[in-house]
Design a protein around this motif. Structure first.
Motif, mmCIF file in Angstrom:
data_model
loop_
_atom_site.group_PDB
_atom_site.id
_atom_site.type_symbol
_atom_site.label_atom_id
_atom_site.label_comp_id
_atom_site.label_asym_id
_atom_site.label_seq_id
_atom_site.Cartn_x
_atom_site.Cartn_y
_atom_site.Cartn_z
ATOM 1 N N ILE A 29 0.848 -1.201 0.000
ATOM 2 C CA ILE A 29 0.000 0.000 0.000
ATOM 3 C C ILE A 29 0.878 1.244 0.000
ATOM 4 O O ILE A 29 2.032 1.201 0.425
ATOM 5 C CB ILE A 29 -0.944 0.046 1.232
ATOM 6 C CG1 ILE A 29 -0.129 0.015 2.516
ATOM 7 C CG2 ILE A 29 -1.959 -1.069 1.202
ATOM 8 C CD1 ILE A 29 -0.906 0.361 3.759
ATOM 9 N N SER A 30 0.342 2.348 -0.466
ATOM 10 C CA SER A 30 1.014 3.655 -0.467
ATOM 11 C C SER A 30 2.480 3.587 -0.893
ATOM 12 O O SER A 30 3.352 4.053 -0.175
ATOM 13 C CB SER A 30 0.919 4.304 0.910
ATOM 14 O OG SER A 30 -0.409 4.477 1.303
ATOM 15 N N PRO A 31 2.774 3.029 -2.063
ATOM 16 C CA PRO A 31 4.176 2.882 -2.435
ATOM 17 C C PRO A 31 4.927 4.209 -2.555
ATOM 18 O O PRO A 31 6.106 4.266 -2.238
ATOM 19 C CB PRO A 31 4.127 2.136 -3.769
ATOM 20 C CG PRO A 31 2.749 2.346 -4.285
ATOM 21 C CD PRO A 31 1.870 2.522 -3.079
ATOM 22 N N LEU A 32 4.255 5.279 -2.975
ATOM 23 C CA LEU A 32 4.952 6.560 -3.106
ATOM 24 C C LEU A 32 5.417 7.057 -1.745
ATOM 25 O O LEU A 32 6.583 7.382 -1.552
ATOM 26 C CB LEU A 32 4.056 7.608 -3.778
ATOM 27 C CG LEU A 32 4.688 9.001 -3.918
ATOM 28 C CD1 LEU A 32 5.890 8.948 -4.856
ATOM 29 C CD2 LEU A 32 3.664 10.004 -4.409
ATOM 30 N N VAL A 33 4.516 7.096 -0.786
ATOM 31 C CA VAL A 33 4.854 7.601 0.554
ATOM 32 C C VAL A 33 5.898 6.716 1.219
ATOM 33 O O VAL A 33 6.910 7.202 1.738
ATOM 34 C CB VAL A 33 3.587 7.708 1.432
ATOM 35 C CG1 VAL A 33 3.950 8.059 2.868
ATOM 36 C CG2 VAL A 33 2.636 8.742 0.853
ATOM 37 N N LEU A 34 5.674 5.417 1.195
ATOM 38 C CA LEU A 34 6.628 4.494 1.819
ATOM 39 C C LEU A 34 7.993 4.562 1.153
ATOM 40 O O LEU A 34 9.028 4.511 1.824
ATOM 41 C CB LEU A 34 6.088 3.067 1.781
ATOM 42 C CG LEU A 34 4.878 2.779 2.669
ATOM 43 C CD1 LEU A 34 4.381 1.354 2.436
ATOM 44 C CD2 LEU A 34 5.218 2.988 4.130
ATOM 45 N N SER A 35 8.014 4.671 -0.161
ATOM 46 C CA SER A 35 9.300 4.713 -0.865
ATOM 47 C C SER A 35 10.073 5.979 -0.522
ATOM 48 O O SER A 35 11.290 5.927 -0.320
ATOM 49 C CB SER A 35 9.097 4.604 -2.378
ATOM 50 O OG SER A 35 8.556 5.789 -2.930
ATOM 51 N N ILE A 36 9.392 7.096 -0.432
ATOM 52 C CA ILE A 36 10.072 8.351 -0.097
ATOM 53 C C ILE A 36 10.619 8.300 1.326
ATOM 54 O O ILE A 36 11.758 8.703 1.586
ATOM 55 C CB ILE A 36 9.133 9.556 -0.305
ATOM 56 C CG1 ILE A 36 8.883 9.771 -1.805
ATOM 57 C CG2 ILE A 36 9.715 10.822 0.316
ATOM 58 C CD1 ILE A 36 7.822 10.806 -2.116
ATOM 59 N N LEU A 37 9.840 7.790 2.264
ATOM 60 C CA LEU A 37 10.304 7.688 3.650
ATOM 61 C C LEU A 37 11.500 6.744 3.772
ATOM 62 O O LEU A 37 12.495 7.075 4.430
ATOM 63 C CB LEU A 37 9.170 7.234 4.563
ATOM 64 C CG LEU A 37 8.040 8.241 4.786
ATOM 65 C CD1 LEU A 37 6.893 7.591 5.558
ATOM 66 C CD2 LEU A 37 8.543 9.477 5.512
ATOM 67 N N ALA A 38 11.408 5.582 3.161
ATOM 68 C CA ALA A 38 12.500 4.610 3.243
ATOM 69 C C ALA A 38 13.758 5.129 2.553
ATOM 70 O O ALA A 38 14.875 4.992 3.082
ATOM 71 C CB ALA A 38 12.072 3.279 2.621
ATOM 72 N N ILE A 67 7.695 15.605 -4.981
ATOM 73 C CA ILE A 67 6.243 15.426 -5.032
ATOM 74 C C ILE A 67 5.601 16.358 -6.052
ATOM 75 O O ILE A 67 4.705 15.951 -6.805
ATOM 76 C CB ILE A 67 5.629 15.601 -3.625
ATOM 77 C CG1 ILE A 67 6.078 14.434 -2.730
ATOM 78 C CG2 ILE A 67 4.109 15.684 -3.696
ATOM 79 C CD1 ILE A 67 5.792 14.636 -1.255
ATOM 80 N N THR A 68 6.066 17.598 -6.111
ATOM 81 C CA THR A 68 5.516 18.548 -7.083
ATOM 82 C C THR A 68 5.745 18.065 -8.517
ATOM 83 O O THR A 68 4.820 18.086 -9.341
ATOM 84 C CB THR A 68 6.118 19.948 -6.879
ATOM 85 O OG1 THR A 68 5.801 20.395 -5.565
ATOM 86 C CG2 THR A 68 5.590 20.929 -7.914
ATOM 87 N N PHE A 69 6.962 17.622 -8.812
ATOM 88 C CA PHE A 69 7.240 17.131 -10.163
ATOM 89 C C PHE A 69 6.373 15.917 -10.472
ATOM 90 O O PHE A 69 5.864 15.776 -11.585
ATOM 91 C CB PHE A 69 8.731 16.785 -10.316
ATOM 92 C CG PHE A 69 9.594 17.957 -10.676
ATOM 93 C CD1 PHE A 69 9.540 19.158 -9.970
ATOM 94 C CD2 PHE A 69 10.496 17.854 -11.717
ATOM 95 C CE1 PHE A 69 10.357 20.235 -10.308
ATOM 96 C CE2 PHE A 69 11.312 18.914 -12.062
ATOM 97 C CZ PHE A 69 11.242 20.109 -11.355
#
Length: 132
Positions: free
Chosen positions: A31-40, A91-93
């Motif tokens: 789930i939430s691959p964008l958020v998790l990927s950025i945090l990791a 995130i903006t890009f």
């Protein structure tokens, strides 16, 4: 090798670790691959960059536990500030173009700006060495 060249090289290494970690997480996150990927990716990049900066940029040896906690805490606080720049660009890009290339381009721009600011902050407040 000059400090500037080492710093740029270490920023590139940290960025590659960050982006590599993001790709790994995107491939396995349920789930939430964008958020998790950025945090990791941010956590992995932070760890590598701290060790490289401490040893090879600022030539900072171990002192006392209290001093080390102070350094890591300040380094982390400044990382949060500069990470906001990185995340903002990434995130903006991604929101504008919705492609991996755009996301990583924004991330690279944000990291470059953040690393320049971070070097100045770390030199002045974290490691406080005359050599850097």
């Amino acid at each position: 090798m000059t400090i500037a060249v080492r710093y740029i090289l270490f920023a590139v290494v940290s960025t590659l670790v960050n982006f590599g970690t993001q790709e790994l997480v995107i491939g396995i996150a349920p789930i939430s691959p964008l958020v998790l990927s950025i945090l990791a990716g941010t956590a992995a990049g932070f760890a590598i960059k701290y060790v490289l900066d401490k040893r090879w940029i600022f030539h900072d040896g171990y002192t006392t536990p209290a001093s080390e906690v102070r350094k890591v805490t300040l380094y982390a606080l400044f990382s949060v500030l500069t990470t906001m720049v990185f995340w903002g660009f990434e995130i903006t890009f991604w929101m504008i173009w919705e492609t991996d290339l755009a996301k990583y381009t924004g991330g690279a721009i944000g990291l470059a700006i953040g690393y320049m600011a971070k070097f100045a902050l770390d030199r002045r407040f974290v490691f406080m060495t005359a050599a850097a």
